[in-house]
Structures are given as structure tokens and as C-alpha cells.
Design a protein around this motif. Structure first.
Motif, PDB file in Angstrom:
ATOM      1  N   GLY A 573       1.003  -1.361   0.100  1.00 33.25           N
ATOM      2  CA  GLY A 573       0.001  -0.042  -0.005  1.00 33.25           C
ATOM      3  C   GLY A 573       0.875   1.129  -0.021  1.00 33.25           C
ATOM      4  N   VAL A 574       2.222   1.247   0.767  1.00 35.08           N
ATOM      5  CA  VAL A 574       2.908   2.433   0.878  1.00 35.08           C
ATOM      6  C   VAL A 574       3.276   2.450  -0.441  1.00 35.08           C
ATOM      7  CG1 VAL A 574       4.885   3.286   1.787  1.00 35.08           C
ATOM      8  CG2 VAL A 574       3.173   2.182   3.200  1.00 35.08           C
ATOM      9  N   LEU A 575       3.727   1.375  -1.204  1.00 29.66           N
ATOM     10  CA  LEU A 575       4.339   1.557  -2.600  1.00 29.66           C
ATOM     11  C   LEU A 575       3.271   2.250  -3.561  1.00 29.66           C
ATOM     12  CD1 LEU A 575       6.222   0.795  -4.865  1.00 29.66           C
ATOM     13  CD2 LEU A 575       5.208  -1.442  -5.038  1.00 29.66           C
ATOM     14  N   ALA A 576       1.982   1.634  -3.451  1.00 29.79           N
ATOM     15  CA  ALA A 576       0.860   2.398  -4.134  1.00 29.79           C
ATOM     16  C   ALA A 576       0.897   3.830  -4.056  1.00 29.79           C
ATOM     17  CB  ALA A 576      -0.478   1.781  -3.851  1.00 29.79           C
ATOM     18  N   LEU A 577       0.892   4.407  -2.745  1.00 29.47           N
ATOM     19  CA  LEU A 577       1.205   5.655  -2.579  1.00 29.47           C
ATOM     20  C   LEU A 577       2.133   6.272  -3.001  1.00 29.47           C
ATOM     21  CD1 LEU A 577       0.035   5.713   1.224  1.00 29.47           C
ATOM     22  CD2 LEU A 577      -1.611   6.269  -0.849  1.00 29.47           C
ATOM     23  N   ALA A 578       3.387   5.847  -3.001  1.00 28.05           N
ATOM     24  CA  ALA A 578       4.571   6.465  -3.471  1.00 28.05           C
ATOM     25  C   ALA A 578       4.415   6.588  -5.154  1.00 28.05           C
ATOM     26  CB  ALA A 578       5.794   5.792  -3.200  1.00 28.05           C
ATOM     27  N   LEU A 579       3.978   5.572  -5.844  1.00 27.28           N
ATOM     28  CA  LEU A 579       3.848   5.504  -7.303  1.00 27.28           C
ATOM     29  C   LEU A 579       2.822   6.741  -7.719  1.00 27.28           C
ATOM     30  CD1 LEU A 579       3.436   1.681  -7.957  1.00 27.28           C
ATOM     31  CD2 LEU A 579       5.322   3.232  -8.561  1.00 27.28           C
ATOM     32  N   SER A 580       1.669   7.123  -7.096  1.00 26.93           N
ATOM     33  CA  SER A 580       0.634   7.846  -7.340  1.00 26.93           C
ATOM     34  C   SER A 580       1.153   9.388  -6.982  1.00 26.93           C
ATOM     35  CB  SER A 580      -0.721   7.581  -6.438  1.00 26.93           C
ATOM     36  OG  SER A 580      -0.675   7.647  -5.374  1.00 26.93           O
ATOM     37  N   ALA A 581       2.264   9.590  -6.184  1.00 26.50           N
ATOM     38  CA  ALA A 581       2.463  10.835  -5.915  1.00 26.50           C
ATOM     39  C   ALA A 581       2.984  11.815  -6.856  1.00 26.50           C
ATOM     40  CB  ALA A 581       3.717  10.689  -4.768  1.00 26.50           C
ATOM     41  N   GLY A 582       2.845  11.551  -8.068  1.00 28.15           N
ATOM     42  CA  GLY A 582       3.308  12.413  -8.983  1.00 28.15           C
ATOM     43  C   GLY A 582       2.167  13.270  -9.553  1.00 28.15           C
ATOM     44  N   ARG A 583       0.886  12.887  -9.272  1.00 26.54           N
ATOM     45  CA  ARG A 583      -0.153  13.845  -9.602  1.00 26.54           C
ATOM     46  C   ARG A 583      -1.237  14.004  -8.548  1.00 26.54           C
ATOM     47  NH1 ARG A 583      -3.034  11.597 -14.930  1.00 26.54           N
ATOM     48  NH2 ARG A 583      -0.929  12.104 -15.607  1.00 26.54           N
ATOM     49  N   PRO A 584      -1.592  15.070  -7.843  1.00 29.53           N
ATOM     50  CA  PRO A 584      -2.522  15.269  -6.797  1.00 29.53           C
ATOM     51  C   PRO A 584      -3.870  14.275  -7.198  1.00 29.53           C
ATOM     52  CG  PRO A 584      -1.491  17.288  -7.416  1.00 29.53           C
ATOM     53  CD  PRO A 584      -1.090  16.319  -8.646  1.00 29.53           C
ATOM     54  N   GLY A 585      -4.423  14.430  -8.274  1.00 31.14           N
ATOM     55  CA  GLY A 585      -5.600  13.846  -8.368  1.00 31.14           C
ATOM     56  C   GLY A 585      -5.714  12.518  -8.200  1.00 31.14           C
ATOM     57  N   THR A 586      -4.497  11.620  -8.616  1.00 29.89           N
ATOM     58  CA  THR A 586      -4.566  10.360  -8.645  1.00 29.89           C
ATOM     59  C   THR A 586      -4.372   9.947  -7.084  1.00 29.89           C
ATOM     60  OG1 THR A 586      -3.739  10.114 -10.783  1.00 29.89           O
ATOM     61  CG2 THR A 586      -3.205   8.154  -9.603  1.00 29.89           C
ATOM     62  N   LEU A 587      -3.476  10.857  -6.572  1.00 31.48           N
ATOM     63  CA  LEU A 587      -2.776  10.350  -5.016  1.00 31.48           C
ATOM     64  C   LEU A 587      -4.004  10.725  -4.130  1.00 31.48           C
ATOM     65  CD1 LEU A 587      -0.782  10.105  -2.831  1.00 31.48           C
ATOM     66  CD2 LEU A 587      -0.645  12.477  -2.989  1.00 31.48           C
ATOM     67  N   ALA A 588      -5.027  11.507  -4.465  1.00 30.31           N
ATOM     68  CA  ALA A 588      -6.220  11.378  -3.781  1.00 30.31           C
ATOM     69  C   ALA A 588      -7.129  10.435  -3.946  1.00 30.31           C
ATOM     70  CB  ALA A 588      -7.002  12.871  -4.126  1.00 30.31           C
ATOM     71  N   LEU A 589      -7.130  10.029  -5.161  1.00 31.82           N
ATOM     72  CA  LEU A 589      -8.219   8.840  -5.282  1.00 31.82           C
ATOM     73  C   LEU A 589      -7.443   7.410  -4.587  1.00 31.82           C
ATOM     74  CD1 LEU A 589     -10.194   7.176  -6.968  1.00 31.82           C
ATOM     75  CD2 LEU A 589      -8.781   7.237  -8.791  1.00 31.82           C
ATOM     76  N   ALA A 621      -6.964  12.246   1.776  1.00 32.93           N
ATOM     77  CA  ALA A 621      -7.329  12.452   0.315  1.00 32.93           C
ATOM     78  C   ALA A 621      -8.369  13.523   0.406  1.00 32.93           C
ATOM     79  CB  ALA A 621      -8.077  11.003   0.231  1.00 32.93           C
ATOM     80  N   THR A 622      -8.998  14.073   1.126  1.00 35.79           N
ATOM     81  CA  THR A 622      -9.904  15.225   0.982  1.00 35.79           C
ATOM     82  C   THR A 622      -8.884  16.221   0.915  1.00 35.79           C
ATOM     83  OG1 THR A 622     -11.474  14.361   2.347  1.00 35.79           O
ATOM     84  CG2 THR A 622     -11.527  16.490   2.251  1.00 35.79           C
ATOM     85  N   TRP A 623      -8.065  16.507   1.617  1.00 37.12           N
ATOM     86  CA  TRP A 623      -7.210  17.670   1.802  1.00 37.12           C
ATOM     87  C   TRP A 623      -5.993  17.835   0.605  1.00 37.12           C
ATOM     88  CZ3 TRP A 623      -8.400  21.692   4.106  1.00 37.12           C
ATOM     89  CH2 TRP A 623      -9.251  21.516   5.408  1.00 37.12           C
ATOM     90  N   VAL A 624      -5.753  16.490   0.090  1.00 32.25           N
ATOM     91  CA  VAL A 624      -5.100  16.593  -1.277  1.00 32.25           C
ATOM     92  C   VAL A 624      -6.103  17.195  -2.572  1.00 32.25           C
ATOM     93  CG1 VAL A 624      -4.181  15.058  -2.925  1.00 32.25           C
ATOM     94  CG2 VAL A 624      -3.503  14.899  -0.796  1.00 32.25           C
ATOM     95  N   ALA A 629      -7.416  21.860  -5.656  1.00 31.36           N
ATOM     96  CA  ALA A 629      -8.435  22.761  -6.154  1.00 31.36           C
ATOM     97  C   ALA A 629      -8.147  24.245  -5.814  1.00 31.36           C
ATOM     98  CB  ALA A 629      -9.730  22.434  -5.531  1.00 31.36           C
ATOM     99  N   GLY A 630      -6.994  24.537  -5.100  1.00 32.98           N
ATOM    100  CA  GLY A 630      -6.679  25.739  -4.757  1.00 32.98           C
ATOM    101  C   GLY A 630      -7.141  26.494  -3.544  1.00 32.98           C
TER     102      GLY A 630
END
Length: 775
Positions: A573-589, A621-624, A629-630
Motif C-alpha cells: 500500500g505504501v508503494l501504491a501511494l509512492a507511485l501515485s504521488a506524481g499527480r494530486p488527483g491520482t494521489l487523492a484517489l 485524500a480530502t485535503w489533497v 482545487a487551490g
């Protein structure tokens, strides 16, 4: 007469006691003379009154101890020796031949005859000193004879003959005067020189010198049966002879040249075996002799073989020595020595063969330069080939046999590693096709894993598990060379690990390791599948989350391996979070889906703690999403959550078992933490001021109501806000101060804390106790 002490020690003890008796006798005789003179004076005239007794005529205690006596005698012997050397080297030329012979002969005869008289009078120490001078004079006699009578004779040859004559003379002298301790050891030392010096004088070469050393060692060994001190030169000269033979054998260019060193080595082996056979205390000679025999026999074949097969030849000769363990007719020293020699040969052979196959394992690292490049491995034409495999299998078989015979666990542990190394690297060394290499290596890895599940002896399971893990890692790395190989190899290894984790009779630690590996291979397969689909790296996180979801769904059905499997799934799971860290929308999902997985696992009572992780992931996820959204005012979104959460917490506190962390921590953290993060990035003063005031109010409320969660959360936020506000000023002050001031202040602080360490420790304990009493 029986005595618990060895004869040599008992003789030394008697000599010391006799010396003490001599000293006591001298003292009593002196006291007797003084008393007689005192009586004579008393009869002749009244003696004047004296305070204290006069000093005795005999020697005082300090002057009569054996130590002082030995020092004086040694000093006298040294002075006489120096005088003799000076006379021989300096004053020799001023006398004629007759005078020289007369002087040296008379002095030598007197020095050798004087100990006879001294021993009769009980002066043993004096006799030893004079005898030492006499022995030195015999050496000077030999030198004088050479310098005058035979100056043209070869010096080395003359020294050999003189050493033989002196050894015989000293041995006879010591045998005649057995009370003296010096002549016989001196004769033994002198006897070491004739044969080696004669070999050097005759230019016999290294082998001739080796034979001279070996013959001298054999004579010493025979003498050691009666004189224990001769065992030391026997061991030294015998070892030197074997080293000469081994060096010549290893440097031979042909089998014919190796025959002569082999004869020397075999003779040394026979001598060592005979010594251990005849005298159990010489048990160290048995393994040395057996090793010499191995080098001798295998050394004849070595020049005609390649290095790898020369190693096999040594193993063929050395490993059969282990059979001595089943020959009870042999003496214990010889049997143990042969087994030790066989073990040494096997260990050295395994190390040499292991070093030869190690590059095969390390070569797989080259795949990491370009994954899925489909480059087939190329066999090294200068590699060890089949010889390394044969050598490893021989050592493994010998270790296995030794385990079956001795019933000890160590040999089978040793057998596992070379057997695995031989079978794992054999297809590469023999140049098999890539598919065959992977098939064989997978089979060997599976066999090692099966052995770890059902080990034959204690400790073998650990060795097999380590080999299985190393093999799996190596073949997995090699499979990265091609896409099909990656999915096939990783899939088979993952299935095998899953089967091992489900095997109930195996040890729990083995099953746990297999479960962790199964989860790891499942994660790797999903990553590989995502890479094949040409998805962006950030979207690889979604299939990876299937691993922790599957483990959470299985839950109790995993049995004893549930906890290690869940830990490995958490890493995925931590690896999945690290992989998605490059895009905020994907990280939030990804954060939201991970929260769903944790919430699903928290349904079970034994995993309620994961509910906290689920809540934290949902909030993150909410805060990301809000940050994407700025949003710059998080309080507008957090306060509507905090107020109802605190109201629910107030109702929850009606239960006396509910802590303040359960009731109030989620609601407070929902606003305080996002506001604190926003305040650290805010250059204004309004937000830090309002947040600090709110944190102060929460802290005071927690202290007033004796609630732990509001007190600690509010205090931590208040301290962080204070640090944020004071940081610019601290930086300015630090820049204005001289550079020596901060280290000086730190030193003063350390001194103050150290001086009041115990008081501070008591204060810390009271603070911890006070916080612990809060609810």
C-alpha cells in the motif's frame, strides 16, 4: 615412589628446597660461630652491655636467597664467557700453536671438570654456571681449530661436522652428569644443525634441504619418546620440511617433476602418522601428515590438469580420509586426525569452488542496466565449467555422508549450501539454453524451499531457507531480461511461496517468510502488468492496491501467517501511494481507496485499530483534493466537521470507558492540523494569531477538565505556532552573533542539564505520571 607431580617438576621442586636448606645451613653456621666467640669473650672478660644482637657472621637473608645467588652465578658465567671470547678473538695471535692448544685445552678441561667437584660439595647452581662456560669453551675450541688448522676448509661443511661432534660430546657429558640440566638440551639444539648444514654445504637444493630437515625431525621424534623437550624441534623441522615439499610440488611443471616432492611429502606424512600412532600426545601430527599425503598424491596430477579439475583431484584424495571415522581399529589420535584433514580439504575445496561460481550469481545484476532487453546470457569460455559443479557436489555428498555417520547436525547444514550452489549454477556453467537455465534454477529453488519446510535436522531448515531466498532473488532478477520470463518466473515463484505459506506442518517462521514473499511477488506481477499496459506510472498504484485489498479480504483464513502477510500488504500500500504521488488527483484517489481497504479490514473486531488509519487516509485524500482545487482557507471546510465531531465526542464521553482521544481527538485534529499546515506557509499574522489563540484555549480547557487529548494536541499546535513566529527573529539573532556564541551556549546548557540531571529526571517522571492520570 609415587608422586602426583611429573618427574621434571618434582626434580625442580627438590632443587629449590635443597638450595633453601643450604642457605639456612650457612646462616646457622654463622650464628654458631658468633655464639662461640661471644662465649669465649665472656670467659675472658665481662662483655659490655649492648642494645640488640650483633649482626650474624653468616650471610643475611637478602644475600642468601636463591634469586640473588643465581644472579651472581649468571653474571660470573657471562663475564667468563666474555673473557674467553676476547682471548680467542684478540689475544690469539700473540701465542704459538702449542701455547694456544695448551691454554684452550687446559681451560676447557678445567671448566668441564669443575662441576664434578662442585656437585659433590652440593653447589649445584655454581656447577651449572661453570658447565655453561665449559660448553661455550668447546664451541670456541671448534672455532679455533678451524681458524688455525683448517682455514681452507668449507665453513658450512666444517660447521656441520663440528655441530655433530659437539652434540655427541655434550650428550655424553650430560649423561655422565645427569644432575646438570643444561648439557642435554644444548646437545639437542646442536643436533638440529648437522644435516641441514651438510645439505647446504653439498648444494643439495631445496629438496635435499627438505630431506635433511625431515630426517632430523625423525631423529628428534624418536628422541622425544624419552626426552619430551625434543618434540618441539621435531615439530618445527618437520613442518619446515613439509612446507618445502609443498612449495616444490605446487611449482612443478610436470608430473615427473612432482614425483620427488611427493616422495618427501609422503615420508613426512608417514612420520606424522607414526608419531601420532606411537604417542597420543602428538595428536596434532596426524592431520598434518594426512594433509601432506593429500598434497603429495594430488600434486602429481596437478600439472597435467586445469585448475578446476586439479581441485577435484585434491578432493578425490582428501575426502576419503573421512572414512577413518568408521575404522575403530585405528588409534584415536590417528582416526581423529584423518577426519580433521578430510574436513579441512572439503572446506577449502568448497570455498575455492564457491569463489569460482560466485561470478555467475553476480552477473545477473547486469540485467538492471536495461530491463526487458532480451539479451541471452553468454557463457564465459574461461569460466570454471563443470569442475566447479563436481567439486561442490563432492563436498556436499561428503558432508551428507558424515551427517549420516556421525548423527551430528553440523554436516548436513554444511551440505545444503554447496549442493544448492552446484545445482543452481550448473546450467549456466555448462552453457545450457536460457529456458533450460530458468527451468533448472526454478526446480532447485523449489527443492530448497521444500527442504526448508521439512528439514532433516536442526539448522538445515535455516540453511535451506537462505538458499531458497537467494535462489528466488537471483532467478527473479534474471527473469527481468524478458517480459514473458518475468511473468512466468514470478508467477511460479509466487505460487510456490503461497503453497509454502499454506503448508501447516512447517515451522511458523518459514511459513511467515513464504507468505511475505508471496505478497511481494503478487505486487511485482501487478506492477509488471501495469508496465506492459503502457499506463502512466501514477496509475500503476490502482492495480497495486489490489494486493492489500485481497489480503484484507482473506483475513482470518490466512491463519498463522496473517500478521506477516498484512505487514507485507501494508508495504504494498505504501508503494501504491509512492507511485501515485506524481499527480494530486491520482494521489487523492489512491488515498481514498486505501482508506476503503483499511475500513473494510477494521470491520473485524481484532483489527479495529485500522479504523484510525482509514480515517486518516480519508482526511488526507480530502485535503489533497482541496489543495489541488487551490483552497487557501481550510477552516471553511474543517470547522463544519469539527463542531459536530466535538458534539458527538461530548456524548461519547458519557461512557466512562471512553478516553478523550476517542471522543475529542478526531474533531480537534480535523481543524488544528490543516490550519497549522496552512499557517506555516502563510506570511501574514492573522492566521497564526487566531490559530495560536484557539490552541491556547484548547490547551487550557484540557488542563481544566483534566483531558489528555485536548491538552497535548492544543499544546503541540501552540508550540509549533510559536516556533513559526519566532523563527525569523532567531535566524536574525543567530546571524548577528559571533560564531563561537552558539557552541558556547550549547556547552553551558549541557553543563547545567548534567549538573541537575537527577532533578530533571524526577521532574520528567512527575510530568509523565501527571499526563497519565489525565483521561
Amino acid at each position: 615412589m609415587n608422586s602426583p607431580l611429573p618427574p621434571a617438576e618434582e626434580l625442580a621442586l627438590i632443587d629449590r628446597e635443597l638450595a633453601q636448606l643450604d642457605a639456612r645451613r650457612l646462616y646457622l653456621l654463622g650464628r654458631r660461630d658468633w655464639l662461640l666467640r661471644l662465649l669465649q669473650q665472656s670467659t675472658a672478660a665481662p662483655a659490655p652491655l649492648r642494645w640488640g644482637a650483633p649482626a650474624p657472621a653468616g650471610p643475611a637473608k637478602e644475600a642468601s636467597t636463591p634469586g640473588a645467588q643465581n644472579v651472581l652465578l649468571t653474571l660470573g658465567a657471562v663475564l667468563l664467557a666474555v673473557a674467553a671470547l676476547a682471548f680467542t678473538l684478540i689475544s690469539w695471535g700473540s701465542m704459538g700453536i702449542a701455547g694456544r692448544s695448551a691454554v684452550l685445552g687446559a681451560v676447557t678441561a678445567a671448566a668441564l671438570a669443575a662441576p664434578v667437584v662442585l656437585l659433590r660439595r652440593g653447589l649445584r647452581s655454581t656447577a651449572e654456571s661453570v658447565a655453561a662456560v665449559g660448553l661455550l669453551l668447546t664451541v670456541l675450541d671448534a672455532y679455533a681449530l678451524y681458524a688455525v688448522g683448517m682455514p681452507d676448509t668449507d665453513g658450512t661443511g666444517y660447521a656441520a661436522g663440528a655441530a655433530a661432534v659437539l652434540a655427541a660430546v655434550w650428550a655424553g657429558y650430560g649423561s655422565a652428569l645427569r644432575t646438570l640440566r643444561l648439557p642435554l638440551p644444548a646437545a639437542v639444539v646442536a643436533a638440529q644443525l648437522p644435516l641441514p648444514l651438510a645439505a647446504v654445504a653439498g648444494e643439495a637444493g631445496p629438496l635435499g634441504l627438505g630431506w635433511a630437515l625431515l630426517v632430523t625431525a625423525a631423529l628428534d621424534a624418536a628422541l622425544a619418546l624419552r626426552v619430551r623437550a625434543a618434540a618441539v624441534p621435531a615439530a618445527v623441522l618437520g613442518s619446515a620440511a613439509l612446507l618445502v615439499g609443498a612449495a616444490r610440488s605446487w611449482s612443478a611443471d610436470s608430473a615427473a617433476q612432482a614425483l620427488a616432492p611427493a616422495a618427501l611429502l609422503l615420508a613426512g606424512a608417514a612420520l606424522g602418522t607414526a608419531a601420532a600412532w606411537r604417542e597420543p600426545r602428538a595428536r596434532a601430527a596426524a592431520p598434518v601428515g594426512a594433509l601432506a599425503a593429500v598434497v603429495a598424491v594430488a600434486g602429481v596430477a596437478r600439472p597435467e590438469l586445469e585448475p578446476g579439475w586439479a581441485l577435484v583431484a585434491h578432493l578425490l584424495v582428501g575426502l576419503p580420509l573421512l572414512v577413518a571415522l568408521r575404522v575403530p581399529a585405528l588409534p584415536e589420535a590417528v582416526r581423529r586426525g584423518s577426519v580433521v584433514a578430510g574436513v579441512v580439504v572439503g572446506a577449502l575445496g568448497a570455498l575455492a569452488a564457491g569463489a569460482a561460481v560466485a561470478p555467475v550469481l553476480v552477473a545477473r545484476l547486469r540485467v538492471l542496466d536495461e530491463v526487458w532487453a532480451a539479451t541471452a546470457p553468454v557463457a564465459d569460455p574461461y569460466g570454471p565449467g563443470a569442475s566447479a559443479t563436481v567439486a561442490l557436489l563432492m563436498t556436499a555428498g561428503a558432508s551428507w555422508w558424515l551427517w549420516r555417520v556421525s548423527a551430528r547436525p553440523e554436516p548436513v547444514v554444511v551440505a545444503v549450501v554447496p549442493a544448492w550452489a552446484a545445482l543452481f549454477t550448473a546450467p549456466v556453467l555448462l552453457g545450457f539454453p536460457v529456458a533450460v537455465v530458468f527451468a533448472v534454477q526454478l526446480a532447485v529453488t523449489g527443492a530448497a524451499g521444500a527442504l526448508a519446510l521439512r528439514p532433516p535436522a536442526r539448522g538445515a531448515g535455516i540453511a535451506a531457507a537462505v538458499c531458497a531466498l537467494a535462489g528466488a532473488a537471483n532467478v527473479s532478477l534474471g527473469a527481468l531480461d524478458g517480459r514473458a520470463a518475468t511473468f512466468a518466473v514470478w508467477g511460479l515463484l509466487g505460487a510456490g511461496c503461497a503453497a509454502g505459506a499454506a503448508y501447516g506442518p512447517a515451522a511458523r517462521w518459514v511459513r511467515s517468510g513464504a507468505a511475505v514473499c508471496a505478497v511481494g511477488y503478487g505486487t511485482g506481477l501487478l506492477v509488471a502488468a501495469a508496465a506492459v499496459s503502457d499506463l502512466a506510472v501514477v496509475w500503476w498504484a490502482l492495480p497495486v492496491l489490489a494486493v492489500p485489498a485481497s489480503v484484507a479480504a482473506l483475513g482470518p483464513r490466512l491463519g498463522a501467517v496473517r500478521l506477516p502477510a498484512e505487514i507485507a500488504a501494508g508495504v504494498s500500500g505504501v508503494l501504491a501511494l509512492a507511485l501515485s504521488a506524481g499527480r494530486p488527483g491520482t494521489l487523492a484517489l489512491t488515498l481514498a481507496l486505501a482508506g476503503v481497504v483499511c475500513a473494510g479490514a477494521a470491520v473485524r473486531p481484532e483489527r479495529r485499530v485500522l479504523g484510525w488509519a482509514a480515517g486518516a487516509l480519508f482526511v488526507a485524500a480530502t485535503w489533497v483534493r482541496l489543495a489541488e482545487a487551490g483552497v487557501t482557507a481550510p477552516e471553511a471546510y474543517s470547522l463544519p466537521v469539527t463542531l459536530p465531531a466535538l458534539a458527538v465526542g461530548f456524548l461519547r464521553r458519557r461512557d466512562a470507558q471512553a478516553s478523550s482521544w476517542t471522543a475529542y481527538a478526531p474533531g480537534l485534529a480535523a481543524t488544528l492540523v490543516p490550519s497549522l499546515l496552512a499557517a506555516w506557509g502563510d506570511t501574514g499574522w492573522v492566521r497564526p494569531l487566531v490559530l495560536g489563540a484557539a490552541a491556547l484555549a484548547v490547551t487550557l480547557a484540557g488542563a481544566h477538565r483534566r483531558l489528555q487529548a485536548p491538552l497535548l494536541l492544543g499544546g503541540a499546535v501552540l508550540a509549533a505556532v510559536a516556533v513559526h513566529e519566532l523563527a525569523p527573529y532567531v535566524v536574525q539573532v543567530a546571524g548577528a552573533l559571533p560564531r563561537w556564541v552558539p557552541p558556547a551556549l550549547a556547552g553551558v546548557l549541557l553543563l547545567a542539564v548534567g549538573a541537575t540531571y537527577e532533578k530533571r529526571l524526577r521532574d520528567a517522571r512527575r510530568l509523565r505520571a501527571a499526563i497519565g492520570r489525565l483521561r
